[in-house]
Design a protein around this motif. Structure first.
Motif, PDB file in Angstrom:
ATOM      1  N   MET A   1       0.903  -1.242  -0.080  1.00 54.81           N
ATOM      2  CA  MET A   1       0.108  -0.130  -0.023  1.00 54.81           C
ATOM      3  C   MET A   1       0.931   1.057  -0.219  1.00 54.81           C
ATOM      4  O   MET A   1       0.470   2.241  -0.347  1.00 54.81           O
ATOM      5  N   ILE A   2       1.997   1.256   0.834  1.00 48.83           N
ATOM      6  CA  ILE A   2       2.763   2.361   0.696  1.00 48.83           C
ATOM      7  C   ILE A   2       3.447   2.695  -0.677  1.00 48.83           C
ATOM      8  O   ILE A   2       3.560   3.844  -1.037  1.00 48.83           O
ATOM      9  N   VAL A   3       3.619   1.659  -1.332  1.00 52.16           N
ATOM     10  CA  VAL A   3       3.982   1.990  -2.822  1.00 52.16           C
ATOM     11  C   VAL A   3       2.812   2.767  -3.427  1.00 52.16           C
ATOM     12  O   VAL A   3       2.893   3.913  -4.348  1.00 52.16           O
ATOM     13  N   MET A   5       0.451   4.764  -2.282  1.00 50.31           N
ATOM     14  CA  MET A   5       0.329   6.044  -1.846  1.00 50.31           C
ATOM     15  C   MET A   5       1.798   6.820  -2.399  1.00 50.31           C
ATOM     16  O   MET A   5       1.640   7.853  -2.805  1.00 50.31           O
ATOM     17  N   LEU A   6       3.028   6.385  -2.373  1.00 50.65           N
ATOM     18  CA  LEU A   6       4.048   6.932  -3.000  1.00 50.65           C
ATOM     19  C   LEU A   6       3.809   7.219  -4.738  1.00 50.65           C
ATOM     20  O   LEU A   6       4.108   8.420  -5.113  1.00 50.65           O
TER      21      LEU A   6
END
Lengths: 224, 125
Positions: A1-3, A5-6
C-alpha cells in the motif's frame, strides 16, 4: 500500500506540472491543483469499481492520499507565497491603458480570438475601453474599464439609499428554516402571525422570503 | 486548521496502515516459504506421509491467510499461489517430479507478494 501511496503523490506532482505546463487557457475556472485532484480522483475511483480483482484499498489509499496532500498543499501555498506562485502561477496583465501586451499574450498562448472572447464575456467589446485586463491564475480574464466606459454607480449619481441584505428563505416547501429565523432575529410567532393574516399555515407555503425590514414574499403551494 | 489536522491525521493513519500491511505481507510470505521448505525437505527425505500432512497444514493456513491478503493485494497475485498450493498434495501422493517446480513457484510468488509492496525506487517507478 505504501507503494500505491508514493505513486499517488508522484502522480499528483506530475499532473500539476503537466497542467502548469499546459498553461492558463487550459484550466478555465479551476486552480491547477483542484483540476489535478478532479482528474486523478475520478480516474482512481473507477479502477476498483470496474475491476473486482482490484482490492478496494487500492482505490481508497491513493484517493485519500491525494485529497490529504491537496489540503496540505493548499495550506503550504497559503503560508508560502513562492510555493503558491509555483503551483498556481501568477496573474498576468494583458491590456494596460487600452494597449495589448503582445508579449504577455504570446507567453500565455492567447490568440486575439481568445482575448476578445474573454473581454466580451466581461461585457467589454473594445480594447480601447479597457484600463486593465488581467488573466487570473484560473485562466479567467478580469477587466477594469476606463473611466469613460465604466457604468456609473449609485455613488457617482449621488443616489441615497441603504445597503440592505438580500431577503432570506424562511419557509421552503412547507418547512421552516430555523437558521434564517435566527439570522433575521424573529420568532416563529411572528411568522405564524403573518401566515394567519394571509390565511395560510406553514404546510401550505411553498416559499416564503423576508428581509431585515420584515418585508416578505409568499408563494403558495399548488394543490395536486 | 481543523482540516489540516484531519488531513495530517489521515496521512498518518495511511502510513501506519501501509506499514502494518507490509509487515503482514512479510509475515504471511515468510510463513508460506517456511511451509514449502519443510514440505520439500520431508519429501526429499522420503517422509511422504509427513510431507502430505504438512501440505494439508499449508492448505489450511493459506485458506485463512488468503482472506486477509485479498484486501491488500490484487486477486491475480493471490490466485497464482492458490493454484500451486492446491496442487502440492496430489503431487506428493503421486510422486510426480513437478513437485519441485510447484514448490519453487509458490516460493517465488510468495516472495513477490511481499517484495512488490516494499517502497523501493524500482517498485515506485
Amino acid at each position: 500500500m505504501i507503494v500505491i501511496m508514493l505513486r499517488a503523490f508522484l502522480l499528483y506532482f506530475l499532473v500539476i506540472f503537466s497542467v502548469r505546463l499546459m498553461g492558463k487557457r487550459q484550466i478555465a475556472e479551476l486552480q491547477p491543483s483542484e483540476l489535478v485532484i478532479t482528474i486523478l480522483v475520478s480516474n482512481i475511483a473507477t479502477l476498483p469499481l470496474e475491476d473486482v480483482t482490484i482490492p478496494l484499498t487500492v482505490g481508497i489509499v491513493p484517493m485519500l492520499s491525494l485529497v490529504c496532500l491537496d489540503v496540505i498543499m493548499s495550506y503550504v501555498t497559503l503560508k508560502i507565497p513562492k510555493v503558491r506562485k509555483l503551483v498556481c502561477g501568477s496573474p498576468k496583465i494583458i491590456i494596460k491603458d487600452g494597449e495589448i501586451d503582445q508579449k504577455a499574450l504570446a507567453d500565455l498562448r492567447f490568440s486575439l480570438a481568445d482575448l476578445y472572447e474573454g473581454l466580451r464575456s466581461q461585457g467589454t467589446f473594445s480594447v480601447q475601453e479597457v484600463q486593465l485586463a488581467i488573466v487570473e491564475t484560473t485562466g479567467k480574464i478580469s477587466v477594469f474599464e476606463k473611466f469613460e466606459a465604466r457604468n456609473p454607480t449609485n455613488a457617482d449619481l449621488n443616489l441615497q439609499g441603504s445597503s440592505l441584505a438580500p431577503p432570506e428563505v424562511i419557509i421552503s416547501d412547507g418547512k421552516v428554516i430555523d437558521a434564517a429565523l435566527n439570522s433575521l432575529k424573529i420568532g416563529m410567532g411572528f411568522v405564524e402571525k403573518i401566515l394567519k393574516e394571509e390565511k395560510l399555515d406553514v404546510k401550505g407555503v411553498f416559499l416564503m422570503t423576508m428581509n431585515k425590514n420584515a418585508e416578505y414574499y409568499i408563494v403558495r403551494k399548488e394543490k395536486k | 486548521m481543523k482540516r489540516m489536522i484531519l488531513a495530517l491525521s489521515v496521512i498518518a493513519v495511511l502510513v501506519c496502515g501501509s506499514l502494518l500491511s507490509l509487515f503482514l505481507l512479510k509475515n504471511r510470505s515468510a510463513e508460506i516459504i517456511e511451509y514449502t521448505d519443510r514440505i520439500f525437505e520431508l519429501y526429499e527425505n522420503g517422509e511422504h506421509d509427513k510431507a502430505l500432512n504438512e501440505a494439508s497444514e499449508l492448505l489450511e493456513y493459506w485458506d485463512k491467510a488468503s482472506l486477509s491478503l485479498n484486501v491488500l493485494v490484487d486477486t491475480d497475485r493471490i490466485s497464482a499461489i492458490n493454484s500451486s498450493v492446491y496442487r502440492i498434495g496430489p503431487l506428493i501422493e503421486t510422486g510426480c517430479d513437478e513437485l519441485t517446480a510447484e514448490i519453487e513457484s509458490i516460493k517465488a510468488n510468495a516472495k513477490w507478494l511481499y517484495e512488490c509492496e516494499v517502497p523501493v525506487w524500482y517498485n515506485v517507478f
